[in-house]
Design a protein around this motif. Structure first.
Motif, PDB file in Angstrom:
ATOM      1  N   GLU A  79      70.676  31.841  -1.107  1.00  0.00           N
ATOM      2  CA  GLU A  79      69.759  30.639  -0.917  1.00  0.00           C
ATOM      3  C   GLU A  79      69.723  29.937  -1.957  1.00  0.00           C
ATOM      4  OE1 GLU A  79      65.728  29.224   1.270  1.00  0.00           O
ATOM      5  OE2 GLU A  79      66.850  31.290   2.049  1.00  0.00           O
ATOM      6  N   GLU A  80      70.364  28.628  -2.157  1.00  0.00           N
ATOM      7  CA  GLU A  80      70.204  28.063  -3.393  1.00  0.00           C
ATOM      8  C   GLU A  80      68.967  27.466  -3.559  1.00  0.00           C
ATOM      9  OE1 GLU A  80      74.015  26.223  -4.697  1.00  0.00           O
ATOM     10  OE2 GLU A  80      74.840  26.566  -2.654  1.00  0.00           O
ATOM     11  N   GLN A  81      68.665  27.023  -4.610  1.00  0.00           N
ATOM     12  CA  GLN A  81      67.450  26.215  -5.063  1.00  0.00           C
ATOM     13  C   GLN A  81      67.848  25.235  -5.937  1.00  0.00           C
ATOM     14  OE1 GLN A  81      64.424  28.812  -6.444  1.00  0.00           O
ATOM     15  NE2 GLN A  81      64.080  30.089  -4.817  1.00  0.00           N
ATOM     16  N   HIS A  82      67.163  24.067  -6.086  1.00  0.00           N
ATOM     17  CA  HIS A  82      67.266  22.942  -7.082  1.00  0.00           C
ATOM     18  C   HIS A  82      67.646  23.572  -8.418  1.00  0.00           C
ATOM     19  CE1 HIS A  82      67.510  18.889  -8.673  1.00  0.00           C
ATOM     20  NE2 HIS A  82      66.569  19.316  -9.441  1.00  0.00           N
ATOM     21  N   GLU A  83      68.757  23.304  -9.002  1.00  0.00           N
ATOM     22  CA  GLU A  83      69.154  23.316 -10.275  1.00  0.00           C
ATOM     23  C   GLU A  83      69.570  24.878 -10.541  1.00  0.00           C
ATOM     24  OE1 GLU A  83      69.991  21.335 -12.948  1.00  0.00           O
ATOM     25  OE2 GLU A  83      69.575  19.775 -11.513  1.00  0.00           O
ATOM     26  N   SER A  84      69.874  25.454  -9.601  1.00  0.00           N
ATOM     27  CA  SER A  84      70.175  26.898  -9.553  1.00  0.00           C
ATOM     28  C   SER A  84      71.672  27.149 -10.130  1.00  0.00           C
ATOM     29  CB  SER A  84      69.916  27.752  -8.429  1.00  0.00           C
ATOM     30  OG  SER A  84      70.122  29.149  -8.303  1.00  0.00           O
ATOM     31  N   TYR A  85      72.047  28.094 -11.007  1.00  0.00           N
ATOM     32  CA  TYR A  85      73.442  28.277 -11.254  1.00  0.00           C
ATOM     33  C   TYR A  85      73.726  29.889 -11.258  1.00  0.00           C
ATOM     34  CZ  TYR A  85      72.984  23.667 -13.140  1.00  0.00           C
ATOM     35  OH  TYR A  85      72.769  22.442 -13.211  1.00  0.00           O
ATOM     36  N   LEU A  86      73.017  30.636 -10.279  1.00  0.00           N
ATOM     37  CA  LEU A  86      73.334  31.969 -10.211  1.00  0.00           C
ATOM     38  C   LEU A  86      74.215  32.344  -9.275  1.00  0.00           C
ATOM     39  CD1 LEU A  86      69.756  32.909  -9.339  1.00  0.00           C
ATOM     40  CD2 LEU A  86      70.809  33.381 -11.391  1.00  0.00           C
ATOM     41  N   TYR A  87      74.994  33.244  -9.564  1.00  0.00           N
ATOM     42  CA  TYR A  87      76.248  33.596  -8.671  1.00  0.00           C
ATOM     43  C   TYR A  87      76.179  34.988  -8.335  1.00  0.00           C
ATOM     44  CZ  TYR A  87      78.493  29.691 -11.234  1.00  0.00           C
ATOM     45  OH  TYR A  87      78.662  28.383 -11.736  1.00  0.00           O
ATOM     46  N   GLU A  88      75.014  35.700  -8.249  1.00  0.00           N
ATOM     47  CA  GLU A  88      74.687  36.895  -7.549  1.00  0.00           C
ATOM     48  C   GLU A  88      73.441  36.492  -6.993  1.00  0.00           C
ATOM     49  OE1 GLU A  88      74.339  39.466 -11.280  1.00  0.00           O
ATOM     50  OE2 GLU A  88      76.378  39.955 -11.053  1.00  0.00           O
ATOM     51  N   CYS A  89      73.217  37.473  -5.799  1.00  0.00           N
ATOM     52  CA  CYS A  89      71.973  37.422  -5.159  1.00  0.00           C
ATOM     53  C   CYS A  89      70.747  38.219  -5.897  1.00  0.00           C
ATOM     54  CB  CYS A  89      72.191  38.084  -3.731  1.00  0.00           C
ATOM     55  SG  CYS A  89      72.448  39.925  -3.611  1.00  0.00           S
ATOM     56  N   GLU A  90      69.539  37.874  -5.508  1.00  0.00           N
ATOM     57  CA  GLU A  90      68.450  38.651  -6.206  1.00  0.00           C
ATOM     58  C   GLU A  90      68.640  40.038  -6.018  1.00  0.00           C
ATOM     59  OE1 GLU A  90      64.504  37.192  -5.820  1.00  0.00           O
ATOM     60  OE2 GLU A  90      65.222  35.052  -5.638  1.00  0.00           O
ATOM     61  N   ARG A  91      69.282  40.808  -4.956  1.00  0.00           N
ATOM     62  CA  ARG A  91      69.510  42.080  -5.032  1.00  0.00           C
ATOM     63  C   ARG A  91      70.424  42.821  -5.990  1.00  0.00           C
ATOM     64  NH1 ARG A  91      72.198  44.315   0.371  1.00  0.00           N
ATOM     65  NH2 ARG A  91      73.851  43.565  -0.983  1.00  0.00           N
ATOM     66  N   CYS A  92      71.484  41.975  -6.043  1.00  0.00           N
ATOM     67  CA  CYS A  92      72.408  42.487  -6.929  1.00  0.00           C
ATOM     68  C   CYS A  92      71.995  42.302  -8.567  1.00  0.00           C
ATOM     69  CB  CYS A  92      73.823  41.737  -6.815  1.00  0.00           C
ATOM     70  SG  CYS A  92      74.691  42.290  -5.412  1.00  0.00           S
ATOM     71  N   ILE A  93      71.242  41.096  -8.744  1.00  0.00           N
ATOM     72  CA  ILE A  93      70.492  40.784 -10.092  1.00  0.00           C
ATOM     73  C   ILE A  93      69.833  42.168 -10.281  1.00  0.00           C
ATOM     74  CG2 ILE A  93      69.037  39.799 -11.304  1.00  0.00           C
ATOM     75  CD1 ILE A  93      70.380  37.003 -10.014  1.00  0.00           C
ATOM     76  N   GLY A  94      68.985  42.497  -9.410  1.00  0.00           N
ATOM     77  CA  GLY A  94      67.955  43.644  -9.709  1.00  0.00           C
ATOM     78  C   GLY A  94      68.506  45.004  -9.850  1.00  0.00           C
TER      79      GLY A  94
END
Length: 42
Positions: A23-38
């Motif tokens: 779920e993208e947010q404004h100005e988000s450049y993430l390529y992994e979901c929060e679960r995988c980042i964790g």
């Protein structure tokens, strides 16, 4: 209206690790979901 349609029709961003939709947010450049980042912090 054509510009709005262009943005509405963009494909959803998915996690490069697990393939889950991000779920993208404004100005988000993430390529992994929060679960995988964790998991990287273990």
């Amino acid at each position: 209206m054509e510009t709005l349609e262009f943005y509405r029709n963009l494909p959803k961003k998915v996690c490069v690790e697990c393939g889950q939709e991000i779920e993208e947010q404004h100005e988000s450049y993430l390529y992994e979901c929060e679960r995988c980042i964790g998991h990287g912090n273990d």
